[in-house]
Motif scaffolding. Structure first.
Motif, PDB file in Angstrom:
ATOM      1  N   ALA A 116      35.758  49.801  31.470  1.00  0.00           N
ATOM      2  CA  ALA A 116      35.873  50.899  32.610  1.00  0.00           C
ATOM      3  C   ALA A 116      37.257  51.432  32.686  1.00  0.00           C
ATOM      4  CB  ALA A 116      35.731  50.214  34.067  1.00  0.00           C
ATOM      5  N   ASN A 175      39.845  51.936  38.900  1.00  0.00           N
ATOM      6  CA  ASN A 175      38.504  51.886  38.170  1.00  0.00           C
ATOM      7  C   ASN A 175      38.322  50.421  37.668  1.00  0.00           C
ATOM      8  OD1 ASN A 175      38.222  54.460  38.268  1.00  0.00           O
ATOM      9  ND2 ASN A 175      39.223  55.143  36.197  1.00  0.00           N
ATOM     10  N   GLU A 179      35.232  48.101  38.987  1.00  0.00           N
ATOM     11  CA  GLU A 179      34.254  47.413  38.045  1.00  0.00           C
ATOM     12  C   GLU A 179      34.239  45.877  38.023  1.00  0.00           C
ATOM     13  OE1 GLU A 179      31.684  47.144  34.455  1.00  0.00           O
ATOM     14  OE2 GLU A 179      32.328  48.703  36.134  1.00  0.00           O
TER      15      GLU A 179
END
Length: 220
Positions: A116, A175, A179
């Motif tokens: 990610a 991010n 994830e």
């Protein structure tokens, strides 16, 4: 412990991993868990990725402290190489002895940081990681979840230089957090998600409860 193909694992031990962003308290909780287990009479092996072997120490220096550019795919391959060596020489032998392995980071970190954060994609990185470890999946994965801004403040308070990943921009760390939470949602039976803003003792108590259940299930 199971393999990714659903076959029973040969090992008799229990494999516990700690995951989460930088600065969430993984090392602290891994140490607390080890102290409790050994006080209960269990034999433990506490280790980490990258850096749990001599080869891993060299890889750790490259991926976290190398000053030049490392492209995303090379970074993912370096972590996979460390993981293959680590599982073959440290983790599997300990599990086959019946020990409890307590590990700071495993392949879920690669899914979050390279899949990610580096936008390589979860599926490709998962295939690479599972190939490297011949399908070894933890019995329990403790995800310590914390707002990345708070985690950054914690790291800054330690007064040490940031490594390559810690120094990434806020979007990268957001991010990564998303994830990790998505991975936990996808495998609720394996993951224990804990609010890492809680007091250390409360987190440790939650972890002990989950690990105790895993030990009972394993019959050890």
């Amino acid at each position: 412990m199971t393999l990714d193909n659903g076959a029973p694992a040969r090992a008799r031990g229990v494999f516990v991993t700690f995951e989460g962003g930088d600065g969430v308290g993984k090392s602290t909780q891994a140490e607390r868990l080890q102290e409790w287990l050994e006080a209960e009479g269990y034999t433990t092996v506490r280790t980490r990725e990258p850096g749990g072997t001599e080869v891993g120490g060299l890889v750790r220096d490259i991926v976290l402290h190398h000053r030049g550019e490392i492209i995303a795919r090379a970074e993912a391959l370096l972590y996979a190489a460390d993981r293959a060596q680590h599982v073959a020489t440290v983790v599997r032998p300990a599990l086959e002895r019946g020990d409890i392995v307590i590990q700071d980071r495993y392949f879920d970190s690669s899914l979050a940081y390279q899949g990610a954060g580096r936008v390589l994609g979860r599926d490709e990185v998962r295939r690479l990681s599972l190939w490297a470890v011949e399908g070894l999946i933890p019995d329990v994965t403790v995800l310590l979840d914390l707002d990345p801004d708070i985690a950054r403040e914690r790291r800054e308070a330690q007064g040490r230089p940031f490594d390559r990943l810690e120094a990434e921009q806020a979007e990268f760390h957001e991010n990564v957090r998303r994830e990790f939470l998505a991975l936990a949602d996808a495998e609720p039976a394996r993951f224990l998600v804990v609010d890492a803003s809680q007091p250390v003792d409360e987190i440790a108590a939650d972890v002990r409860t989950r690990v105790r259940s895993a030990l009972e299930w394993a019959g050890i």
